[in-house]
Design a protein around this motif. Structure first.
Motif, PDB file in Angstrom:
ATOM      1  N   ALA A   9      62.623  19.501  20.346  1.00  0.00           N
ATOM      2  CA  ALA A   9      61.473  20.059  21.053  1.00  0.00           C
ATOM      3  C   ALA A   9      61.438  21.578  20.959  1.00  0.00           C
ATOM      4  CB  ALA A   9      61.509  19.645  22.520  1.00  0.00           C
ATOM      5  N   VAL A  10      60.267  22.114  20.633  1.00  0.00           N
ATOM      6  CA  VAL A  10      60.050  23.564  20.679  1.00  0.00           C
ATOM      7  C   VAL A  10      59.708  23.978  22.104  1.00  0.00           C
ATOM      8  CG1 VAL A  10      58.639  25.470  19.810  1.00  0.00           C
ATOM      9  CG2 VAL A  10      59.315  23.609  18.272  1.00  0.00           C
ATOM     10  N   THR A  11      58.910  23.165  22.776  1.00  0.00           N
ATOM     11  CA  THR A  11      58.534  23.416  24.176  1.00  0.00           C
ATOM     12  C   THR A  11      58.931  22.198  25.008  1.00  0.00           C
ATOM     13  OG1 THR A  11      56.296  22.590  23.707  1.00  0.00           O
ATOM     14  CG2 THR A  11      56.644  24.982  23.590  1.00  0.00           C
ATOM     15  N   PRO A  12      60.179  22.140  25.470  1.00  0.00           N
ATOM     16  CA  PRO A  12      60.642  20.977  26.234  1.00  0.00           C
ATOM     17  C   PRO A  12      59.776  20.740  27.475  1.00  0.00           C
ATOM     18  CG  PRO A  12      62.475  22.430  25.652  1.00  0.00           C
ATOM     19  CD  PRO A  12      61.217  23.170  25.316  1.00  0.00           C
ATOM     20  N   LEU A  13      59.594  19.488  27.817  1.00  0.00           N
ATOM     21  CA  LEU A  13      58.782  19.129  28.970  1.00  0.00           C
ATOM     22  C   LEU A  13      59.595  19.263  30.259  1.00  0.00           C
ATOM     23  CD1 LEU A  13      57.173  17.888  26.602  1.00  0.00           C
ATOM     24  CD2 LEU A  13      56.658  15.945  28.084  1.00  0.00           C
ATOM     25  N   GLY A  14      58.927  19.646  31.336  1.00  0.00           N
ATOM     26  CA  GLY A  14      59.544  19.593  32.649  1.00  0.00           C
ATOM     27  C   GLY A  14      59.710  18.145  33.081  1.00  0.00           C
ATOM     28  N   PHE A  15      60.504  17.916  34.132  1.00  0.00           N
ATOM     29  CA  PHE A  15      60.784  16.551  34.569  1.00  0.00           C
ATOM     30  C   PHE A  15      59.493  15.799  34.910  1.00  0.00           C
ATOM     31  CE2 PHE A  15      61.492  13.504  38.001  1.00  0.00           C
ATOM     32  CZ  PHE A  15      62.430  12.669  37.404  1.00  0.00           C
ATOM     33  N   ASP A  16      58.615  16.414  35.682  1.00  0.00           N
ATOM     34  CA  ASP A  16      57.371  15.752  36.073  1.00  0.00           C
ATOM     35  C   ASP A  16      56.487  15.453  34.868  1.00  0.00           C
ATOM     36  OD1 ASP A  16      58.135  15.764  38.713  1.00  0.00           O
ATOM     37  OD2 ASP A  16      57.037  17.606  39.207  1.00  0.00           O
ATOM     38  N   GLU A  17      56.501  16.353  33.898  1.00  0.00           N
ATOM     39  CA  GLU A  17      55.712  16.134  32.682  1.00  0.00           C
ATOM     40  C   GLU A  17      56.253  14.946  31.890  1.00  0.00           C
ATOM     41  OE1 GLU A  17      54.147  20.375  31.116  1.00  0.00           O
ATOM     42  OE2 GLU A  17      56.325  20.217  31.283  1.00  0.00           O
ATOM     43  N   ALA A 107      55.905  17.890  22.835  1.00  0.00           N
ATOM     44  CA  ALA A 107      56.869  18.992  22.889  1.00  0.00           C
ATOM     45  C   ALA A 107      56.796  19.892  21.659  1.00  0.00           C
ATOM     46  CB  ALA A 107      58.283  18.430  23.030  1.00  0.00           C
ATOM     47  N   ALA A 108      55.732  19.727  20.851  1.00  0.00           N
ATOM     48  CA  ALA A 108      55.533  20.531  19.631  1.00  0.00           C
ATOM     49  C   ALA A 108      56.753  20.471  18.720  1.00  0.00           C
ATOM     50  CB  ALA A 108      55.211  21.981  19.989  1.00  0.00           C
ATOM     51  N   GLY A 109      57.347  19.274  18.623  1.00  0.00           N
ATOM     52  CA  GLY A 109      58.582  19.137  17.865  1.00  0.00           C
ATOM     53  C   GLY A 109      58.517  18.073  16.803  1.00  0.00           C
ATOM     54  N   ALA A 110      59.645  17.415  16.571  1.00  0.00           N
ATOM     55  CA  ALA A 110      59.750  16.396  15.528  1.00  0.00           C
ATOM     56  C   ALA A 110      60.758  15.340  15.957  1.00  0.00           C
ATOM     57  CB  ALA A 110      60.169  17.015  14.205  1.00  0.00           C
ATOM     58  N   MET A 111      60.528  14.111  15.489  1.00  0.00           N
ATOM     59  CA  MET A 111      61.430  13.000  15.776  1.00  0.00           C
ATOM     60  C   MET A 111      62.262  12.683  14.551  1.00  0.00           C
ATOM     61  SD  MET A 111      60.578   8.967  16.356  1.00  0.00           S
ATOM     62  CE  MET A 111      60.537   8.747  14.565  1.00  0.00           C
ATOM     63  N   LEU A 112      63.559  12.501  14.754  1.00  0.00           N
ATOM     64  CA  LEU A 112      64.467  12.096  13.683  1.00  0.00           C
ATOM     65  C   LEU A 112      64.978  10.699  13.983  1.00  0.00           C
ATOM     66  CD1 LEU A 112      66.291  12.609  11.189  1.00  0.00           C
ATOM     67  CD2 LEU A 112      67.947  13.656  12.756  1.00  0.00           C
ATOM     68  N   ASP A 113      64.729   9.753  13.078  1.00  0.00           N
ATOM     69  CA  ASP A 113      65.282   8.409  13.172  1.00  0.00           C
ATOM     70  C   ASP A 113      66.708   8.479  12.650  1.00  0.00           C
ATOM     71  OD1 ASP A 113      66.091   5.731  12.531  1.00  0.00           O
ATOM     72  OD2 ASP A 113      64.000   5.102  12.613  1.00  0.00           O
ATOM     73  N   GLU A 114      67.685   8.337  13.528  1.00  0.00           N
ATOM     74  CA  GLU A 114      69.081   8.529  13.149  1.00  0.00           C
ATOM     75  C   GLU A 114      69.588   7.432  12.214  1.00  0.00           C
ATOM     76  OE1 GLU A 114      70.679  11.118  13.739  1.00  0.00           O
ATOM     77  OE2 GLU A 114      69.825  12.078  15.521  1.00  0.00           O
ATOM     78  N   GLN A 115      68.906   6.303  12.159  1.00  0.00           N
ATOM     79  CA  GLN A 115      69.328   5.217  11.278  1.00  0.00           C
ATOM     80  C   GLN A 115      68.858   5.449   9.843  1.00  0.00           C
ATOM     81  OE1 GLN A 115      70.164   4.403  15.024  1.00  0.00           O
ATOM     82  NE2 GLN A 115      68.020   4.688  14.448  1.00  0.00           N
ATOM     83  N   SER A 116      67.604   5.817   9.692  1.00  0.00           N
ATOM     84  CA  SER A 116      67.028   5.968   8.346  1.00  0.00           C
ATOM     85  C   SER A 116      67.041   7.404   7.844  1.00  0.00           C
ATOM     86  CB  SER A 116      65.579   5.461   8.345  1.00  0.00           C
ATOM     87  OG  SER A 116      64.754   6.287   9.167  1.00  0.00           O
TER      88      SER A 116
END
Length: 346
Positions: A9-17, A107-116
């Motif tokens: 995440a570049v901009t992590p979400l707050g807990f409520d978000e 979060a203006a980020g990216a997801m990494l699939d740890e398996q593939s």
């Protein structure tokens, strides 16, 4: 058995978000009423509220620890979430993947699939949007590294590729060669071809065509008939306003200065340039760069201040009493910062 997804995440979400993001996803909810200081959420699915996946984080992450595949897609990741399908609930995996992508987008980020090892969204070349104007005024930023030819690493191109891929993928060469038209293509030919071409023509420099905002680069030949070799980059100064890219440049600068065994390196801003559709253009009134070498011979430091400089051990005792600004020691070498965001010499 578990299925692991990492969301950088570049901009992590707050807990409520984060809580609202889960509950806005059809069929999902959290287990119970978690506390705002919890660093883990258990997500349930459907009317039966069966376990679906767990969200851990966000956890702070250093730029050095962001995988290269993620760096190619996103600038300035500050935190990571773990989205985990624990146990043997394979039917939950598509739901976890769908949510992880939603979290990455939020979060203006990216997801990494740890398996593939696959990343979403996929890298599309430059992470910086290229301006649409055919030509516009800008400042040109120059980055130069100077190494004694006799001390140059055996695989200087390999060190360059590694540092660029880890920190500054826009500096990776799309095409490379010792003359125009540039013969090599990194995507087609691979990293080793980049090194092989540098070694095969040791008396000539290797020229690089890079991704925006980097317009041009050059690596001195491995055995040029001169005592000092130079590695250089030129890029559009407009990108310096992006704090994530600026920090990536800083990490790249330090990493490659160390790996290239540079005894001097610099970053400076030159005024009155134009940027065209692919790279910078020469223009009337442009500011000239002063070189500390002439014909491969060291002639001394430039007579005006440079925003970032790098000094080897032989120079530190000479220059140190005269330096102002921020200093960082990296082993026996000094990184000197006059301006956190590079500015012109005045």
């Amino acid at each position: 058995m578990s299925y692991d997804l990492s969301v950088y995440a570049v901009t992590p979400l707050g807990f409520d978000e984060l809580l609202a993001l889960v509950r806005s996803t059809a069929g999902l909810d959290v287990d119970g009423e978690p506390s705002s200081d919890a660093d883990s959420l258990m997500v349930m699915r459907g009317a039966r509220r069966a376990y679906c996946f767990t969200i851990d984080g966000p956890f702070e992450v250093e730029l050095e620890d962001v995988p290269e595949e993620v760096t190619a897609s996103v600038i300035g990741a500050k935190a990571v979430y773990q989205v985990l399908v624990e146990g043997s609930e394979e039917t939950s995996i598509p739901h976890a993947v769908k949510f992880a992508r939603k979290l990455a987008k939020s979060a203006a980020g990216a997801m990494l699939d740890e398996q593939s090892g696959e990343v979403w969204p996929k890298a599309k070349g430059s992470r910086v949007t290229r301006p649409r104007e055919a030509s516009r005024a800008t400042e040109l930023v120059t980055v130069n590294f100077y190494t004694e030819t006799g001390k140059m690493p055996e695989d200087l191109p390999g060190s360059y590729i590694a540092a660029a891929r880890k920190y500054l993928p826009e500096a990776l060469p799309r095409r490379f060669g010792s003359y125009e038209p540039l013969q090599g293509k990194l995507e087609r030919d691979g990293d080793q071809a980049f090194t092989d071409m540098w070694r095969s023509d040791p008396t000539h420099s290797l020229y690089l065509d890079c991704q925006y905002p980097v317009g041009f680069g050059v690596l001195s030949g491995s055995k040029e008939n001169r005592p000092i070799g130079r590695t250089s980059l030129r890029f559009d100064g407009a990108v310096l306003s992006n704090p994530g890219w600026l920090e990536a440049l800083r990490r790249f600068f330090v990493a490659f200065a160390l790996e290239s065994k540079s005894f001097f390196a610099s970053v400076e801003v030159l005024r009155n340039y134009e940027w065209g559709t692919r790279s910078y253009k020469w223009s009337p009134g442009q500011e000239k760069e002063t070189w500390p070498i002439d014909g491969g011979e060291w002639i001394g430091l430039v007579p005006y201040p440079q925003s970032w400089t790098w000094f080897g051990p032989d120079q530190i005792s000479i220059v140190s009493p005269h330096l102002t600004g921020h200093r960082e020691m990296h082993g026996d070498r000094l990184f000197h910062v006059l301006a956190e965001q590079p500015v012109d010499r005045d």
